[in-house]
Design a protein around this motif. Structure first.
Motif, PDB file in Angstrom:
ATOM      1  N   THR A  35       9.284  -7.245   1.035  1.00 41.16           N
ATOM      2  CA  THR A  35       8.801  -5.963   0.527  1.00 41.16           C
ATOM      3  C   THR A  35       9.197  -4.847   1.485  1.00 41.16           C
ATOM      4  O   THR A  35       9.291  -5.061   2.685  1.00 41.16           O
ATOM      5  CB  THR A  35       7.264  -5.972   0.361  1.00 41.16           C
ATOM      6  OG1 THR A  35       6.665  -6.399   1.586  1.00 41.16           O
ATOM      7  CG2 THR A  35       6.821  -6.907  -0.741  1.00 41.16           C
ATOM      8  N   PHE A  36       9.423  -3.672   0.932  1.00 44.21           N
ATOM      9  CA  PHE A  36       9.765  -2.513   1.752  1.00 44.21           C
ATOM     10  C   PHE A  36       8.587  -1.566   1.916  1.00 44.21           C
ATOM     11  O   PHE A  36       8.556  -0.755   2.822  1.00 44.21           O
ATOM     12  CB  PHE A  36      10.960  -1.765   1.141  1.00 44.21           C
ATOM     13  CG  PHE A  36      12.207  -2.581   1.162  1.00 44.21           C
ATOM     14  CD1 PHE A  36      12.907  -2.772   2.339  1.00 44.21           C
ATOM     15  CD2 PHE A  36      12.678  -3.187   0.016  1.00 44.21           C
ATOM     16  CE1 PHE A  36      14.049  -3.548   2.375  1.00 44.21           C
ATOM     17  CE2 PHE A  36      13.828  -3.966   0.047  1.00 44.21           C
ATOM     18  CZ  PHE A  36      14.510  -4.145   1.219  1.00 44.21           C
ATOM     19  N   SER A  37       7.648  -1.635   0.987  1.00 50.72           N
ATOM     20  CA  SER A  37       6.472  -0.782   1.051  1.00 50.72           C
ATOM     21  C   SER A  37       5.279  -1.600   0.584  1.00 50.72           C
ATOM     22  O   SER A  37       5.327  -2.171  -0.512  1.00 50.72           O
ATOM     23  CB  SER A  37       6.659   0.437   0.143  1.00 50.72           C
ATOM     24  OG  SER A  37       5.522   1.263   0.216  1.00 50.72           O
ATOM     25  N   PRO A  38       4.266  -1.745   1.401  1.00 48.70           N
ATOM     26  CA  PRO A  38       4.091  -1.130   2.709  1.00 48.70           C
ATOM     27  C   PRO A  38       4.949  -1.831   3.767  1.00 48.70           C
ATOM     28  O   PRO A  38       5.395  -2.952   3.574  1.00 48.70           O
ATOM     29  CB  PRO A  38       2.601  -1.335   2.996  1.00 48.70           C
ATOM     30  CG  PRO A  38       2.254  -2.589   2.258  1.00 48.70           C
ATOM     31  CD  PRO A  38       3.106  -2.579   1.022  1.00 48.70           C
ATOM     32  N   THR A  39       5.114  -1.161   4.875  1.00 51.84           N
ATOM     33  CA  THR A  39       5.863  -1.724   5.992  1.00 51.84           C
ATOM     34  C   THR A  39       4.908  -2.515   6.885  1.00 51.84           C
ATOM     35  O   THR A  39       3.692  -2.326   6.826  1.00 51.84           O
ATOM     36  CB  THR A  39       6.516  -0.604   6.825  1.00 51.84           C
ATOM     37  OG1 THR A  39       5.475   0.193   7.395  1.00 51.84           O
ATOM     38  CG2 THR A  39       7.441   0.248   5.980  1.00 51.84           C
ATOM     39  N   GLU A  41       4.184  -2.016   9.847  1.00 52.02           N
ATOM     40  CA  GLU A  41       3.426  -1.075  10.676  1.00 52.02           C
ATOM     41  C   GLU A  41       2.123  -0.647  10.010  1.00 52.02           C
ATOM     42  O   GLU A  41       1.169  -0.250  10.689  1.00 52.02           O
ATOM     43  CB  GLU A  41       4.286   0.151  11.002  1.00 52.02           C
ATOM     44  CG  GLU A  41       5.433  -0.124  11.944  1.00 52.02           C
ATOM     45  CD  GLU A  41       6.645  -0.791  11.264  1.00 52.02           C
ATOM     46  OE1 GLU A  41       6.757  -0.759  10.012  1.00 52.02           O
ATOM     47  OE2 GLU A  41       7.460  -1.372  11.993  1.00 52.02           O
ATOM     48  N   ALA A  42       2.046  -0.721   8.681  1.00 53.14           N
ATOM     49  CA  ALA A  42       0.832  -0.340   7.951  1.00 53.14           C
ATOM     50  C   ALA A  42      -0.336  -1.266   8.261  1.00 53.14           C
ATOM     51  O   ALA A  42      -1.498  -0.917   8.031  1.00 53.14           O
ATOM     52  CB  ALA A  42       1.099  -0.325   6.445  1.00 53.14           C
ATOM     53  N   HIS A  65      -4.914  -4.722   2.565  1.00 55.97           N
ATOM     54  CA  HIS A  65      -3.659  -5.431   2.306  1.00 55.97           C
ATOM     55  C   HIS A  65      -3.864  -6.930   2.151  1.00 55.97           C
ATOM     56  O   HIS A  65      -4.842  -7.484   2.646  1.00 55.97           O
ATOM     57  CB  HIS A  65      -2.678  -5.210   3.464  1.00 55.97           C
ATOM     58  CG  HIS A  65      -2.303  -3.792   3.677  1.00 55.97           C
ATOM     59  ND1 HIS A  65      -2.986  -2.967   4.547  1.00 55.97           N
ATOM     60  CD2 HIS A  65      -1.327  -3.034   3.134  1.00 55.97           C
ATOM     61  CE1 HIS A  65      -2.441  -1.766   4.535  1.00 55.97           C
ATOM     62  NE2 HIS A  65      -1.436  -1.780   3.683  1.00 55.97           N
ATOM     63  N   THR A 121       5.492 -11.309   2.347  1.00 56.58           N
ATOM     64  CA  THR A 121       5.292 -10.306   1.320  1.00 56.58           C
ATOM     65  C   THR A 121       4.011  -9.542   1.662  1.00 56.58           C
ATOM     66  O   THR A 121       2.979 -10.160   1.929  1.00 56.58           O
ATOM     67  CB  THR A 121       5.148 -10.963  -0.073  1.00 56.58           C
ATOM     68  OG1 THR A 121       6.288 -11.788  -0.308  1.00 56.58           O
ATOM     69  CG2 THR A 121       5.050  -9.913  -1.162  1.00 56.58           C
ATOM     70  N   VAL A 124      -0.439  -3.922  -1.117  1.00 52.87           N
ATOM     71  CA  VAL A 124      -1.600  -3.058  -0.971  1.00 52.87           C
ATOM     72  C   VAL A 124      -2.617  -3.487  -2.023  1.00 52.87           C
ATOM     73  O   VAL A 124      -2.272  -3.651  -3.192  1.00 52.87           O
ATOM     74  CB  VAL A 124      -1.228  -1.564  -1.175  1.00 52.87           C
ATOM     75  CG1 VAL A 124      -2.463  -0.685  -1.139  1.00 52.87           C
ATOM     76  CG2 VAL A 124      -0.221  -1.128  -0.136  1.00 52.87           C
TER      77      VAL A 124
END
Length: 127
Positions: A35-39, A41-42, A65, A121, A124
């Protein structure tokens, strides 16, 4: 050949993570993050609320998450009492994924082969 970890063994290794604050998620396998979003870092600062295993997939829940780690056929979870961000050092094995906790502990997801098949993976949770 490496012995495959049972769901019960994996669950016992996940227990110490519950209630811990996430410091970082390092996805070191080139194609492992799906997955690219969320990263990753989130996830920093999130607290692990629950963790479970369904077949070879580990699900880690925080308030916001869900992180899913698919161990595929040969992936292993290794609990680390003391963990630092991974840095490339000649002659040391690189984990596919490293989850670092704020208390200094963590976990590695490792594979015996050079081909990295463990996937990560991030989702959110709906509000």
């Amino acid at each position: 050949m490496a012995v495959i970890q049972s769901s019960a063994e994996i669950m016992s290794l996940l227990e110490p993570l519950k209630g811990q604050r996430i410091a970082a998620l390092q996805v070191l396998g080139v194609n492992s993050l799906k997955t690219f979003s969320p990263t990753p870092e989130a996830l920093v600062g999130e607290v692990v609320e629950a963790a479970d295993v369904v077949e070879r997939t580990i699900n880690v829940d925080t308030a916001n998450h869900v992180i899913s780690f698919d161990l595929q056929r040969t992936g292993r979870l290794v609990l680390l009492e003391s963990a630092e961000p991974y840095r490339l050092v000649a002659g040391t094995a690189r984990p596919t994924v490293r989850l670092l906790m704020a208390d200094g502990s963590g976990m590695d997801l490792t594979e015996p082969a050079k081909t990295k098949r463990i996937t990560v993976t991030l989702v959110v949770k709906p509000a």
